[in-house]
Write a protein that holds these residues in place. Structure first.
Motif, PDB file in Angstrom:
ATOM      1  N   ILE A 275     -24.480 -12.570  14.379  1.00 41.73           N
ATOM      2  CA  ILE A 275     -23.727 -13.824  14.357  1.00 41.73           C
ATOM      3  C   ILE A 275     -24.101 -14.660  15.573  1.00 41.73           C
ATOM      4  O   ILE A 275     -23.588 -14.448  16.667  1.00 41.73           O
ATOM      5  N   LYS A 276     -25.024 -15.602  15.400  1.00 42.18           N
ATOM      6  CA  LYS A 276     -25.284 -16.622  16.419  1.00 42.18           C
ATOM      7  C   LYS A 276     -24.439 -17.844  16.080  1.00 42.18           C
ATOM      8  O   LYS A 276     -23.894 -18.496  16.950  1.00 42.18           O
TER       9      LYS A 276
ATOM     10  N   LEU B 198     -17.215 -21.836  13.248  1.00 35.30           N
ATOM     11  CA  LEU B 198     -16.418 -21.039  14.161  1.00 35.30           C
ATOM     12  C   LEU B 198     -17.213 -20.580  15.371  1.00 35.30           C
ATOM     13  O   LEU B 198     -16.655 -20.348  16.435  1.00 35.30           O
ATOM     14  N   CYS B 199     -18.512 -20.407  15.196  1.00 38.52           N
ATOM     15  CA  CYS B 199     -19.406 -20.014  16.280  1.00 38.52           C
ATOM     16  C   CYS B 199     -20.659 -20.864  16.179  1.00 38.52           C
ATOM     17  O   CYS B 199     -21.146 -21.120  15.086  1.00 38.52           O
ATOM     18  N   GLY B 200     -21.156 -21.262  17.303  1.00 39.50           N
ATOM     19  CA  GLY B 200     -22.381 -22.052  17.321  1.00 39.50           C
ATOM     20  C   GLY B 200     -22.646 -22.565  18.721  1.00 39.50           C
ATOM     21  O   GLY B 200     -21.894 -22.265  19.653  1.00 39.50           O
ATOM     22  N   PRO B 201     -23.702 -23.337  18.880  1.00 40.07           N
ATOM     23  CA  PRO B 201     -24.015 -23.892  20.198  1.00 40.07           C
ATOM     24  C   PRO B 201     -22.839 -24.698  20.733  1.00 40.07           C
ATOM     25  O   PRO B 201     -22.420 -25.682  20.124  1.00 40.07           O
ATOM     26  N   GLY B 202     -22.255 -24.236  21.823  1.00 42.05           N
ATOM     27  CA  GLY B 202     -21.134 -24.937  22.443  1.00 42.05           C
ATOM     28  C   GLY B 202     -19.809 -24.724  21.734  1.00 42.05           C
ATOM     29  O   GLY B 202     -18.797 -25.263  22.149  1.00 42.05           O
ATOM     30  N   THR B 203     -19.786 -23.932  20.663  1.00 39.64           N
ATOM     31  CA  THR B 203     -18.560 -23.670  19.912  1.00 39.64           C
ATOM     32  C   THR B 203     -18.409 -22.173  19.709  1.00 39.64           C
ATOM     33  O   THR B 203     -19.165 -21.568  18.967  1.00 39.64           O
ATOM     34  N   SER B 204     -17.457 -21.570  20.403  1.00 39.93           N
ATOM     35  CA  SER B 204     -17.203 -20.137  20.236  1.00 39.93           C
ATOM     36  C   SER B 204     -15.697 -19.929  20.172  1.00 39.93           C
ATOM     37  O   SER B 204     -15.053 -19.627  21.173  1.00 39.93           O
TER      38      SER B 204
ATOM     39  N   CYS C 228     -18.250 -13.895  18.469  1.00 38.55           N
ATOM     40  CA  CYS C 228     -19.433 -14.757  18.399  1.00 38.55           C
ATOM     41  C   CYS C 228     -20.538 -14.125  19.250  1.00 38.55           C
ATOM     42  O   CYS C 228     -20.288 -13.663  20.360  1.00 38.55           O
ATOM     43  N   GLY C 229     -21.746 -14.073  18.713  1.00 38.92           N
ATOM     44  CA  GLY C 229     -22.862 -13.477  19.437  1.00 38.92           C
ATOM     45  C   GLY C 229     -23.070 -12.002  19.161  1.00 38.92           C
ATOM     46  O   GLY C 229     -24.002 -11.399  19.696  1.00 38.92           O
ATOM     47  N   LYS C 230     -22.238 -11.384  18.318  1.00 36.28           N
ATOM     48  CA  LYS C 230     -22.390  -9.959  18.006  1.00 36.28           C
ATOM     49  C   LYS C 230     -23.636  -9.723  17.162  1.00 36.28           C
ATOM     50  O   LYS C 230     -24.102 -10.591  16.442  1.00 36.28           O
ATOM     51  N   LYS C 231     -24.181  -8.531  17.263  1.00 40.36           N
ATOM     52  CA  LYS C 231     -25.442  -8.173  16.604  1.00 40.36           C
ATOM     53  C   LYS C 231     -25.219  -7.305  15.369  1.00 40.36           C
ATOM     54  O   LYS C 231     -24.195  -6.636  15.241  1.00 40.36           O
ATOM     55  N   LYS C 232     -26.215  -7.308  14.508  1.00 39.33           N
ATOM     56  CA  LYS C 232     -26.240  -6.476  13.310  1.00 39.33           C
ATOM     57  C   LYS C 232     -25.980  -5.023  13.701  1.00 39.33           C
ATOM     58  O   LYS C 232     -26.524  -4.528  14.686  1.00 39.33           O
TER      59      LYS C 232
END
Length: 161
Positions: A73-74, A96-102, A107-111
């Protein structure tokens, strides 16, 4: 004896693989409000529970949710559709998650990572619409791949007045 146990185990595995849909789970069920869900992702189910149905009508309530990520999830987008009698009557979507939006802690978790959340949630709505309807919820990542997907059945007879 070992042969019959092995055969039974193989039959169970074949039955599980042949199944095309997940079971319906109860989120909560009380006198005037019932909420159920079924994963609409053919490859993954997830866990969700709420202690008291009536708390949903308040601004903040506690949940427990768990899933193992099949995709990183990037970015995370949510799309909600309210469906009555098979017709979509309301649609809502948000990043919900994205550049400048968390907005979420994962947010940022990996597979492959296991996500577990236990705590408060605020929906930002004053009341749950009365009646029987479906809420289709789909979370997709930056690659437009489904992270989680569920159809929620809501049966609400609460009187807010």
């Amino acid at each position: 004896m070992k042969t019959s146990n092995s055969l039974l185990f193989i039959l169970v595995l074949l039955y599980i693989n042949a199944s095309t849909e997940w079971p319906t789970h109860t989120v909560c069920k009380e006198d005037n409000l019932e909420i159920y869900y079924k994963s609409c992702d053919p490859q993954q189910d997830f866990a969700l529970s709420i202690d008291h149905c009536a708390d949903i009508a308040t601004h903040t309530f506690d949940i427990r949710a768990a899933i193992v990520l099949r995709h990183s999830i990037k970015e995370l987008h949510v799309k909600l559709d309210m469906i009555i009698n098979g017709k979509t009557v309301l649609t809502y979507s948000e990043m919900l998650c994205g550049p400048g939006t968390s907005k979420l802690i994962f947010c940022g978790k990996k597979k492959g990572e296991h996500l577990y959340y236990e705590g408060p949630v605020t929906l930002g709505i004053k009341e749950i619409p009365q009646g029987d309807y479906t809420i289709s919820a789909k979370l997709t990542n930056q690659d437009h791949v489904i992270v989680a997907c569920a159809d929620f059945t809501v049966k609400n007879n609460l009187d807010y007045y």
